[in-house]
Design a protein around this motif. Structure first.
Motif, PDB file in Angstrom:
ATOM      1  N   ARG A 163     -23.956  -1.494 112.206  1.00 34.13           N
ATOM      2  CA  ARG A 163     -23.555  -0.847 113.456  1.00 34.13           C
ATOM      3  C   ARG A 163     -23.667  -1.831 114.624  1.00 34.13           C
ATOM      4  N   GLN A 199     -27.994  -0.107 110.155  1.00 32.42           N
ATOM      5  CA  GLN A 199     -28.152  -0.314 111.593  1.00 32.42           C
ATOM      6  C   GLN A 199     -27.678  -1.707 112.017  1.00 32.42           C
ATOM      7  N   ASP A 251     -28.175  10.683 119.482  1.00 31.52           N
ATOM      8  CA  ASP A 251     -27.956   9.792 118.342  1.00 31.52           C
ATOM      9  C   ASP A 251     -29.122   9.859 117.364  1.00 31.52           C
ATOM     10  N   LYS A 287     -24.715  12.488 114.227  1.00 35.69           N
ATOM     11  CA  LYS A 287     -24.443  11.252 113.491  1.00 35.69           C
ATOM     12  C   LYS A 287     -23.338  10.425 114.143  1.00 35.69           C
ATOM     13  N   SER A 288     -22.533  11.071 114.960  1.00 39.71           N
ATOM     14  CA  SER A 288     -21.423  10.383 115.627  1.00 39.71           C
ATOM     15  C   SER A 288     -21.309  10.922 117.041  1.00 39.71           C
ATOM     16  N   THR A 289     -21.965  10.270 117.959  1.00 40.82           N
ATOM     17  CA  THR A 289     -22.025  10.745 119.340  1.00 40.82           C
ATOM     18  C   THR A 289     -20.987  10.042 120.210  1.00 40.82           C
ATOM     19  N   ARG A 338     -22.757   4.593 110.604  1.00 38.86           N
ATOM     20  CA  ARG A 338     -23.429   5.765 111.137  1.00 38.86           C
ATOM     21  C   ARG A 338     -23.632   6.854 110.095  1.00 38.86           C
ATOM     22  N   PRO A 376     -29.240   2.774 118.551  1.00 38.79           N
ATOM     23  CA  PRO A 376     -28.713   1.461 118.177  1.00 38.79           C
ATOM     24  C   PRO A 376     -29.732   0.352 118.441  1.00 38.79           C
ATOM     25  N   HIS A 398     -29.966   7.787 115.005  1.00 44.57           N
ATOM     26  CA  HIS A 398     -30.616   6.475 114.989  1.00 44.57           C
ATOM     27  C   HIS A 398     -30.185   5.715 116.242  1.00 44.57           C
ATOM     28  N   ASN A 419     -14.314  12.321 109.574  1.00 42.42           N
ATOM     29  CA  ASN A 419     -15.089  11.654 110.619  1.00 42.42           C
ATOM     30  C   ASN A 419     -15.049  12.412 111.934  1.00 42.42           C
ATOM     31  N   ASP A 449     -20.280  -2.544 116.613  1.00 44.47           N
ATOM     32  CA  ASP A 449     -20.268  -2.076 117.998  1.00 44.47           C
ATOM     33  C   ASP A 449     -20.071  -3.232 118.975  1.00 44.47           C
ATOM     34  N   MET A 482     -17.975   3.589 111.789  1.00 45.52           N
ATOM     35  CA  MET A 482     -18.360   4.938 111.419  1.00 45.52           C
ATOM     36  C   MET A 482     -19.218   4.938 110.163  1.00 45.52           C
TER      37      MET A 482
END
Length: 443
Positions: A121, A118, A26, A189-191, A92, A30, A28, A181, A125, A89
């Motif tokens: 997110r 962040q 990732d 960027k999108s794990t 992110r 979380p 960034h 996406n 999340d 998304m």
């Protein structure tokens, strides 16, 4: 030729499994609950918030941050999702550094904005990890809507239309939903398969059927959709890529960056992706940066990104440019490709230096290259579409095309800026306009 060697210098499995895992972690990490509270506490909760004005989906940013600060991230997520159903998304991948965070009062005063992306997110999340969908579908209206494309614009349109009580069928040419996406952004960027999980969560609203492997013009026609459905929304993105237009572009090792990124995103084993020793990426946008950075993370020794104008003219943000540099990508500007050299497989690529008006200077440079990725833009693909203007479907208002009953949004439509967050806003707004039209309101 050895099984792990595809051309001179292009190989698979350059790194260990642990190295791939570390490189594609990732971007960034979380925020945890404490970090989110600390970050939220920095917000001034501006009444006339410049961050909200800068957000293409008009999220009430001070409100959702205050909700986090008061210990109610679920309420914060509700505030976000009301405006942007793909808020997870967007948190992110959205270039917050040039949108909401650039407009943040803290950024202007201190050079350190509130961590809006962040925090978004963290809130989204929190809700998505519980598997909870925050909206209920209205009673069935009896109206049927066709959506072409299961990318950000199409999904946003489908969700809002379904929420309003319409039955929606989404047609997508690929085998999986998500569009950009899922296939078009950097893996770091999108794990953890987030794009697919977000689609599954979105579909909990009900009333949406997705049909994969169905392409407009090949399997369905616009006339047929208009006949079978009460309204149609086109959100299929741009299906073609611009070629280099140079002699030798068909040499082995010359590919488009869009395909490279898509293959990487769908790979179950990153070590299976072939990468060169000397990689050159041509372009100055986000796709070019994503391709260049990922080439380096896959183990390429030398990666060079070359753009025909100056750094200030690059579409990629300064943050993205700095990210590329931090990963070891060399950036060369004011240089246009003029020739590809090599016998069968590319070995060198030649550039001519230019000024910012693309006027050649007469000076040239050759770069060693066993792999070249072109990222110089995409093109609209399709016949019998509504009026097209400068390579995109012409729209007015909330996505209305030149053909009654057909709306469009996202990358395939004029007026946008080719961002996920903008596509979401256009899909959402088109759904509202479709609803008003179908239910007898003013469009």
């Amino acid at each position: 030729m050895p099984a792990d060697t595809l051309a001179t210098g292009i190989k698979t499995a350059r790194l260990s499994a642990d190295a791939y895992s570390e490189n594609f972690a990732d971007l960034h990490a979380p925020l945890d609950a404490h970090e989110a509270l600390v970050a939220a506490d920095r917000c001034y909760f501006c009444y006339d918030a410049p961050c909200t004005i800068a957000c293409p989906t008009d999220i009430d940013i001070p409100l959702f941050i205050r909700q986090i600060a008061t210990g109610t991230p679920e309420a914060a997520a509700q505030t976000i999702f009301e405006q942007n159903i793909l808020g997870g998304m967007c948190a992110r991948v959205c270039p917050t550094e040039t949108l909401c965070e650039e407009a943040c009062v803290r950024e202007a005063a201190e050079g350190k904005p509130v961590l809006i992306g962040q925090l978004q997110r963290y809130a989204t999340d929190t809700v998505m990890e519980k598997g909870v969908h925050p909206f209920e579908r209205a009673p069935d209206t009896g109206k049927r809507i066709a959506v072409v494309g299961a990318g950000p614009a199409g999904l946003a349109c489908a969700h809002r239309a379904a929420m309003l009580g319409h039955a929606v069928t989404v047609f997508d040419a690929r085998s999986k939903s998500g569009g950009l996406n899922e296939f078009g952004i950097a893996a770091y960027k999108s794990t953890e398969d987030f794009a697919a999980r977000e689609v599954e969560w979105l579909l909990q609203i009900g009333g949406i059927e997705i049909k994969h492997g169905v392409q407009l013009g090949r399997d369905v026609t616009l006339a047929g959709l208009s006949s079978d459905y009460d309204a149609t929304f086109l959100g299929m993105g741009l299906g073609g890529v611009n070629g280099l237009g140079l002699e030798g572009s068909d040499k082995e090792g010359v590919d488009d960056a869009v395909g490279f990124i898509a293959d990487l995103r769908q790979a179950s084993d990153l070590g299976s992706i072939p990468i060169g020793r000397d990689v050159v990426v041509i372009g100055g946008g986000m796709t070019a940066v994503d391709a260049a950075v990922q080439a380096k993370l896959l183990g390429a020794l030398n990666v060079t990104l070359v753009y025909r104008r100056s750094r200030e003219r690059m579409n990629a943000s300064v943050f993205e440019q700095d990210l590329a540099a931090s990963k070891g990508v060399r950036i060369i500007t004011n240089a246009s490709p003029i020739a590809l050299h090599g016998n069968g497989a590319v070995q060198e690529i030649e550039f001519e230096y230019t000024d910012d008006d693309l006027k050649p200077t007469g000076q040239t440079v050759r770069l060693a290259a066993d792999q070249v990725f072109s990222a110089i833009g995409q093109t609209l693909v399709g016949d019998d579409l509504p009026d097209v203007e400068r390579g995109k479907i012409k729209v007015t208002g909330a996505g209305q095309t030149s053909v009654a009953g057909i709306w469009a949004g996202g990358d395939c439509a004029s007026g946008g800026d080719d961002l996920t967050v903008t596509a979401v806003a256009e899909g959402r707004d088109a759904a509202m306009d479709i609803h008003a039209t179908l239910m007898g309101g003013a469009s």
